[in-house]
Design an enzyme around this catalytic site. Sequence first.
Site, PDB file in Angstrom:
ATOM      1  N   LYS A 242     -13.306  78.295  55.888  1.00  0.00           N
ATOM      2  CA  LYS A 242     -14.408  77.954  54.990  1.00  0.00           C
ATOM      3  C   LYS A 242     -15.220  79.190  54.618  1.00  0.00           C
ATOM      4  O   LYS A 242     -16.118  79.121  53.819  1.00  0.00           O
ATOM      5  CB  LYS A 242     -15.346  76.940  55.679  1.00  0.00           C
ATOM      6  CG  LYS A 242     -14.708  75.614  55.998  1.00  0.00           C
ATOM      7  CD  LYS A 242     -14.827  74.701  54.804  1.00  0.00           C
ATOM      8  CE  LYS A 242     -14.010  73.437  54.797  1.00  0.00           C
ATOM      9  NZ  LYS A 242     -13.405  72.936  55.948  1.00  0.00           N
ATOM     10  N   SER A 243     -14.931  80.321  55.248  1.00  0.00           N
ATOM     11  CA  SER A 243     -15.804  81.459  55.018  1.00  0.00           C
ATOM     12  C   SER A 243     -15.220  82.387  53.949  1.00  0.00           C
ATOM     13  O   SER A 243     -14.022  82.368  53.674  1.00  0.00           O
ATOM     14  CB  SER A 243     -15.998  82.231  56.314  1.00  0.00           C
ATOM     15  OG  SER A 243     -14.870  83.039  56.552  1.00  0.00           O
TER      16      SER A 243
END
Length: 322
Positions: A242-243
Amino acid sequence: MSANAESSAYRGRFAPSPTGPLHFGSLVAAVGSFADARARGGDWLLRIEDLDRPRERPGAADDILYTLAAFGLTWDGAILRQSARGWAYAQALEQLIHAGLVYPCGCTRAEIATSARRGPEGPIYPGTCRHGLPPGRTPRSIRLRADSPRIDFTDRIQGPRSQRIDHDVGDFVLRRADGIHAYQLAVVVDDAAQGITDIVRGADLLLSTPRQILLQRHLGLRQPRYAHLPLAIDTDGRKLSKSLSALPVDASNPVPTLLAAWRFLGQQAPPTRATDITDFWRWARGRWRLDRVPALQHRSPTQATAWPPDTGPRHGRAGQPR
Ligand code: GLU
Protein backbone atom coordinates in the site's frame (compact mmCIF):
# COMPACT_ATOMS: atom_id res chain seq x y z
CA MET A 1 -19.48 -30.86 9.47
CA SER A 2 -16.57 -30.33 7.12
CA ALA A 3 -13.95 -33.00 6.76
CA ASN A 4 -10.38 -31.90 7.16
CA ALA A 5 -7.70 -31.94 4.49
CA GLU A 6 -5.38 -34.31 6.37
CA SER A 7 -5.75 -37.33 4.15
CA SER A 8 -5.41 -35.92 0.64
CA ALA A 9 -2.42 -35.04 -1.53
CA TYR A 10 -1.21 -31.50 -1.01
CA ARG A 11 -2.63 -28.84 -3.36
CA GLY A 12 -1.56 -25.28 -2.75
CA ARG A 13 -2.28 -22.11 -4.66
CA PHE A 14 -1.38 -18.50 -5.27
CA ALA A 15 -4.27 -16.16 -5.95
CA PRO A 16 -3.11 -12.68 -6.95
CA SER A 17 -5.48 -9.82 -7.75
CA PRO A 18 -4.35 -8.13 -10.97
CA THR A 19 -4.45 -4.62 -9.54
CA GLY A 20 -0.79 -3.94 -10.35
CA PRO A 21 2.57 -5.62 -10.88
CA LEU A 22 3.93 -8.10 -8.35
CA HIS A 23 5.69 -6.28 -5.51
CA PHE A 24 7.88 -7.67 -2.75
CA GLY A 25 4.92 -8.46 -0.46
CA SER A 26 3.08 -10.50 -3.05
CA LEU A 27 6.31 -12.21 -4.10
CA VAL A 28 6.75 -13.35 -0.48
CA ALA A 29 3.28 -14.95 -0.56
CA ALA A 30 4.06 -16.61 -3.91
CA VAL A 31 7.44 -17.93 -2.71
CA GLY A 32 6.04 -19.20 0.63
CA SER A 33 3.09 -21.01 -0.92
CA PHE A 34 5.20 -22.43 -3.77
CA ALA A 35 8.01 -23.64 -1.49
CA ASP A 36 5.57 -25.23 0.96
CA ALA A 37 3.77 -27.05 -1.86
CA ARG A 38 6.97 -28.27 -3.52
CA ALA A 39 8.51 -29.36 -0.19
CA ARG A 40 5.45 -31.58 0.35
CA GLY A 41 5.56 -32.96 -3.21
CA GLY A 42 2.33 -31.09 -3.88
CA ASP A 43 0.78 -29.20 -6.76
CA TRP A 44 0.79 -25.41 -6.86
CA LEU A 45 -2.11 -23.83 -8.70
CA LEU A 46 -2.64 -20.33 -9.90
CA ARG A 47 -5.82 -18.31 -9.76
CA ILE A 48 -6.18 -14.79 -11.09
CA GLU A 49 -8.62 -12.98 -8.81
CA ASP A 50 -9.96 -10.60 -11.43
CA LEU A 51 -13.40 -10.40 -9.91
CA ASP A 52 -13.29 -6.73 -9.14
CA ARG A 53 -13.12 -5.40 -12.71
CA PRO A 54 -13.15 -1.73 -11.66
CA ARG A 55 -9.94 -2.21 -9.62
CA GLU A 56 -8.17 -4.24 -12.27
CA ARG A 57 -5.19 -2.74 -14.08
CA PRO A 58 -4.96 -3.61 -17.81
CA GLY A 59 -1.97 -5.85 -18.46
CA ALA A 60 -1.38 -6.59 -14.77
CA ALA A 61 -2.39 -10.27 -14.97
CA ASP A 62 0.05 -10.95 -17.83
CA ASP A 63 2.73 -9.02 -16.03
CA ILE A 64 2.22 -11.17 -12.90
CA LEU A 65 2.43 -14.40 -14.92
CA TYR A 66 5.60 -13.23 -16.61
CA THR A 67 7.17 -12.27 -13.28
CA LEU A 68 6.24 -15.58 -11.59
CA ALA A 69 7.84 -17.48 -14.47
CA ALA A 70 10.98 -15.31 -14.24
CA PHE A 71 11.27 -16.23 -10.54
CA GLY A 72 10.99 -19.96 -11.34
CA LEU A 73 7.53 -20.16 -9.76
CA THR A 74 5.99 -22.60 -12.20
CA TRP A 75 2.38 -23.51 -11.66
CA ASP A 76 0.51 -26.72 -12.37
CA GLY A 77 -2.50 -27.07 -14.63
CA ALA A 78 -4.73 -24.42 -16.11
CA ILE A 79 -5.01 -20.95 -14.60
CA LEU A 80 -8.40 -20.25 -13.07
CA ARG A 81 -9.75 -16.76 -13.72
CA GLN A 82 -12.45 -15.48 -11.43
CA SER A 83 -13.90 -13.31 -14.20
CA ALA A 84 -15.15 -16.53 -15.85
CA ARG A 85 -16.65 -17.98 -12.67
CA GLY A 86 -19.67 -15.77 -11.97
CA TRP A 87 -22.00 -18.74 -12.51
CA ALA A 88 -20.29 -20.74 -9.74
CA TYR A 89 -20.58 -17.89 -7.22
CA ALA A 90 -24.24 -17.36 -8.19
CA GLN A 91 -24.89 -21.07 -7.62
CA ALA A 92 -23.29 -20.98 -4.17
CA LEU A 93 -25.30 -17.90 -3.31
CA GLU A 94 -28.49 -19.69 -4.43
CA GLN A 95 -27.65 -22.51 -2.03
CA LEU A 96 -27.31 -20.04 0.84
CA ILE A 97 -30.56 -18.27 -0.15
CA HIS A 98 -32.40 -21.61 -0.09
CA ALA A 99 -30.98 -22.36 3.32
CA GLY A 100 -32.35 -19.01 4.56
CA LEU A 101 -28.89 -17.81 5.55
CA VAL A 102 -28.82 -14.54 3.64
CA TYR A 103 -30.91 -11.40 3.26
CA PRO A 104 -31.06 -8.36 0.97
CA CYS A 105 -29.71 -5.14 2.43
CA GLY A 106 -30.62 -1.62 1.33
CA CYS A 107 -28.00 0.29 3.33
CA THR A 108 -25.31 2.40 1.73
CA ARG A 109 -21.74 2.44 2.97
CA ALA A 110 -22.19 6.01 4.20
CA GLU A 111 -25.26 5.04 6.25
CA ILE A 112 -23.42 2.12 7.81
CA ALA A 113 -20.36 4.24 8.56
CA THR A 114 -22.43 6.72 10.57
CA SER A 115 -24.36 4.15 12.63
CA ALA A 116 -21.93 1.27 13.10
CA ARG A 117 -19.54 0.29 15.83
CA ARG A 118 -16.03 -0.21 14.47
CA GLY A 119 -14.46 -3.64 14.62
CA PRO A 120 -11.01 -4.89 13.70
CA GLU A 121 -12.05 -5.07 10.02
CA GLY A 122 -14.01 -1.83 9.77
CA PRO A 123 -17.62 -0.94 10.61
CA ILE A 124 -19.71 -3.80 12.04
CA TYR A 125 -23.01 -3.93 10.20
CA PRO A 126 -25.69 -2.92 12.75
CA GLY A 127 -28.29 -5.32 11.33
CA THR A 128 -30.67 -2.65 10.00
CA CYS A 129 -32.12 -4.88 7.21
CA ARG A 130 -31.74 -8.22 8.98
CA HIS A 131 -35.46 -8.64 9.69
CA GLY A 132 -36.65 -7.32 6.32
CA LEU A 133 -36.00 -4.22 4.26
CA PRO A 134 -37.38 -1.11 5.98
CA PRO A 135 -40.29 0.42 4.00
CA GLY A 136 -39.23 2.37 0.92
CA ARG A 137 -35.78 0.76 0.70
CA THR A 138 -34.59 -1.16 -2.34
CA PRO A 139 -32.18 -4.06 -2.05
CA ARG A 140 -28.57 -3.22 -2.84
CA SER A 141 -26.32 -5.95 -1.51
CA ILE A 142 -26.84 -9.47 -0.14
CA ARG A 143 -25.54 -10.30 3.32
CA LEU A 144 -24.92 -13.50 5.24
CA ARG A 145 -26.50 -13.78 8.66
CA ALA A 146 -23.55 -14.22 10.97
CA ASP A 147 -25.39 -15.99 13.79
CA SER A 148 -22.39 -18.12 14.32
CA PRO A 149 -20.74 -19.78 17.17
CA ARG A 150 -17.13 -18.87 17.71
CA ILE A 151 -14.91 -20.02 14.86
CA ASP A 152 -11.69 -21.68 16.03
CA PHE A 153 -8.87 -22.88 13.85
CA THR A 154 -5.15 -23.52 14.16
CA ASP A 155 -2.96 -21.66 11.75
CA ARG A 156 0.24 -23.53 10.90
CA ILE A 157 2.31 -20.38 11.52
CA GLN A 158 0.21 -18.07 13.70
CA GLY A 159 -1.08 -20.81 16.01
CA PRO A 160 -4.59 -21.13 17.49
CA ARG A 161 -7.00 -18.40 16.40
CA SER A 162 -10.54 -17.68 17.40
CA GLN A 163 -13.18 -15.20 16.30
CA ARG A 164 -16.82 -14.41 17.05
CA ILE A 165 -17.92 -13.23 13.60
CA ASP A 166 -21.22 -11.83 14.87
CA HIS A 167 -19.34 -9.74 17.41
CA ASP A 168 -16.23 -8.71 15.45
CA VAL A 169 -17.48 -8.47 11.86
CA GLY A 170 -21.28 -8.71 11.77
CA ASP A 171 -23.45 -9.85 8.86
CA PHE A 172 -21.13 -9.59 5.88
CA VAL A 173 -21.67 -8.93 2.19
CA LEU A 174 -21.71 -11.82 -0.30
CA ARG A 175 -22.87 -9.82 -3.31
CA ARG A 176 -22.07 -6.15 -3.53
CA ALA A 177 -24.38 -3.34 -4.60
CA ASP A 178 -22.60 -3.25 -8.00
CA GLY A 179 -23.56 -6.91 -8.54
CA ILE A 180 -20.01 -8.24 -8.02
CA HIS A 181 -19.73 -11.31 -5.79
CA ALA A 182 -17.64 -10.63 -2.72
CA TYR A 183 -14.10 -11.94 -2.33
CA GLN A 184 -15.10 -14.00 0.75
CA LEU A 185 -17.61 -16.03 -1.26
CA ALA A 186 -15.51 -16.36 -4.42
CA VAL A 187 -12.39 -17.50 -2.60
CA VAL A 188 -14.24 -20.28 -0.78
CA VAL A 189 -15.99 -21.51 -3.91
CA ASP A 190 -12.76 -21.46 -5.93
CA ASP A 191 -10.53 -23.06 -3.30
CA ALA A 192 -13.03 -25.93 -3.21
CA ALA A 193 -13.30 -26.11 -7.02
CA GLN A 194 -9.50 -26.29 -7.30
CA GLY A 195 -9.32 -28.96 -4.57
CA ILE A 196 -7.00 -26.82 -2.45
CA THR A 197 -5.82 -28.56 0.72
CA ASP A 198 -3.39 -25.89 1.95
CA ILE A 199 -3.64 -22.13 1.85
CA VAL A 200 -0.41 -20.23 2.45
CA ARG A 201 -0.89 -16.47 2.08
CA GLY A 202 -0.26 -13.09 3.71
CA ALA A 203 -1.38 -12.36 7.27
CA ASP A 204 -3.60 -9.51 6.00
CA LEU A 205 -6.12 -12.30 5.33
CA LEU A 206 -5.90 -13.88 8.79
CA LEU A 207 -9.01 -11.99 9.93
CA SER A 208 -10.90 -13.12 6.80
CA THR A 209 -10.26 -16.79 7.51
CA PRO A 210 -13.07 -17.31 10.07
CA ARG A 211 -15.60 -15.89 7.56
CA GLN A 212 -14.26 -18.28 4.94
CA ILE A 213 -14.49 -21.23 7.34
CA LEU A 214 -18.07 -20.26 8.19
CA LEU A 215 -18.96 -20.19 4.48
CA GLN A 216 -17.25 -23.57 3.94
CA ARG A 217 -19.42 -25.01 6.70
CA HIS A 218 -22.62 -23.51 5.29
CA LEU A 219 -21.79 -24.76 1.78
CA GLY A 220 -20.65 -28.21 2.96
CA LEU A 221 -17.10 -27.70 1.64
CA ARG A 222 -13.89 -29.12 2.99
CA GLN A 223 -11.83 -26.87 5.23
CA PRO A 224 -8.23 -26.46 4.03
CA ARG A 225 -5.27 -26.00 6.37
CA TYR A 226 -4.12 -22.39 6.72
CA ALA A 227 -0.71 -20.78 7.12
CA HIS A 228 -0.47 -16.99 7.22
CA LEU A 229 2.90 -15.47 6.39
CA PRO A 230 4.18 -12.23 7.93
CA LEU A 231 3.37 -9.19 5.84
CA ALA A 232 6.13 -7.04 4.48
CA ILE A 233 5.76 -3.55 5.86
CA ASP A 234 7.93 -0.58 5.11
CA THR A 235 9.80 1.31 7.80
CA ASP A 236 6.79 3.57 8.43
CA GLY A 237 4.79 0.50 9.38
CA ARG A 238 2.57 0.54 6.34
CA LYS A 239 1.80 -2.62 4.40
CA LEU A 240 4.40 -2.62 1.66
CA SER A 241 1.88 -3.10 -1.10
CA LYS A 242 0.00 0.00 0.00
CA SER A 243 2.97 2.30 0.31
CA LEU A 244 4.61 4.49 -2.27
CA SER A 245 7.88 2.66 -1.78
CA ALA A 246 6.42 -0.61 -3.08
CA LEU A 247 8.46 -1.07 -6.20
CA PRO A 248 7.50 -3.81 -8.59
CA VAL A 249 9.98 -6.67 -8.31
CA ASP A 250 12.58 -6.75 -11.04
CA ALA A 251 11.88 -9.75 -13.27
CA SER A 252 15.05 -9.12 -15.27
CA ASN A 253 17.27 -9.80 -12.25
CA PRO A 254 15.30 -12.14 -9.98
CA VAL A 255 17.99 -13.85 -7.84
CA PRO A 256 18.71 -11.04 -5.31
CA THR A 257 15.00 -10.40 -4.70
CA LEU A 258 14.26 -14.11 -4.45
CA LEU A 259 16.99 -14.46 -1.82
CA ALA A 260 15.56 -11.45 0.03
CA ALA A 261 12.09 -13.08 0.05
CA TRP A 262 13.61 -16.39 1.19
CA ARG A 263 15.40 -14.70 4.11
CA PHE A 264 12.33 -12.62 4.91
CA LEU A 265 10.54 -15.95 5.43
CA GLY A 266 13.19 -16.97 7.99
CA GLN A 267 14.82 -19.50 5.69
CA GLN A 268 18.52 -20.26 5.65
CA ALA A 269 20.37 -18.67 2.74
CA PRO A 270 22.29 -20.92 0.35
CA PRO A 271 25.95 -21.39 1.37
CA THR A 272 27.23 -20.09 -1.93
CA ARG A 273 25.49 -17.31 -3.76
CA ALA A 274 23.03 -18.81 -6.22
CA THR A 275 23.58 -17.39 -9.64
CA ASP A 276 20.47 -18.51 -11.36
CA ILE A 277 16.91 -19.34 -10.51
CA THR A 278 17.11 -23.00 -11.49
CA ASP A 279 20.13 -23.54 -9.22
CA PHE A 280 18.38 -21.76 -6.41
CA TRP A 281 15.21 -23.85 -6.58
CA ARG A 282 17.20 -27.06 -7.01
CA TRP A 283 18.99 -26.19 -3.76
CA ALA A 284 15.93 -24.77 -1.97
CA ARG A 285 13.39 -27.46 -2.79
CA GLY A 286 14.17 -29.81 0.07
CA ARG A 287 15.15 -27.06 2.50
CA TRP A 288 11.92 -25.15 3.09
CA ARG A 289 11.03 -25.18 6.77
CA LEU A 290 7.66 -23.72 7.67
CA ASP A 291 8.62 -23.81 11.35
CA ARG A 292 11.34 -21.22 10.62
CA VAL A 293 8.83 -18.65 9.31
CA PRO A 294 8.49 -15.98 12.02
CA ALA A 295 5.05 -16.05 13.65
CA LEU A 296 4.67 -12.33 13.19
CA GLN A 297 1.90 -10.64 11.34
CA HIS A 298 4.14 -7.82 10.19
CA ARG A 299 7.80 -7.70 9.45
CA SER A 300 9.95 -5.09 7.84
CA PRO A 301 12.13 -6.56 5.09
CA THR A 302 15.02 -4.60 6.63
CA GLN A 303 14.75 -6.90 9.67
CA ALA A 304 15.67 -9.75 7.37
CA THR A 305 17.86 -8.09 4.81
CA ALA A 306 18.61 -4.77 3.21
CA TRP A 307 15.67 -3.64 1.12
CA PRO A 308 15.53 -2.86 -1.70
CA PRO A 309 18.32 -5.38 -2.30
CA ASP A 310 21.33 -4.00 -4.05
CA THR A 311 20.63 -5.32 -7.51
CA GLY A 312 22.89 -2.95 -9.37
CA PRO A 313 21.47 -0.65 -12.01
CA ARG A 314 17.73 -1.13 -12.47
CA HIS A 315 16.46 -1.53 -15.94
CA GLY A 316 13.33 -0.94 -17.91
CA ARG A 317 9.83 -0.59 -16.64
CA ALA A 318 10.39 -2.84 -13.62
CA GLY A 319 12.79 -0.27 -12.19
CA GLN A 320 10.37 2.64 -12.33
CA PRO A 321 8.45 3.63 -9.22
CA ARG A 322 4.73 3.07 -9.64
N1 GLU B 1 -6.44 -12.04 -4.16
C1 GLU B 1 -5.97 -11.81 -2.83
C2 GLU B 1 -4.84 -10.79 -2.86
O1 GLU B 1 -4.21 -10.61 -3.90
C3 GLU B 1 -5.46 -13.06 -2.16
C4 GLU B 1 -6.54 -13.99 -1.83
C5 GLU B 1 -6.12 -15.23 -1.05
O2 GLU B 1 -4.94 -15.63 -1.10
O3 GLU B 1 -7.01 -15.80 -0.44
O4 GLU B 1 -4.58 -10.18 -1.84
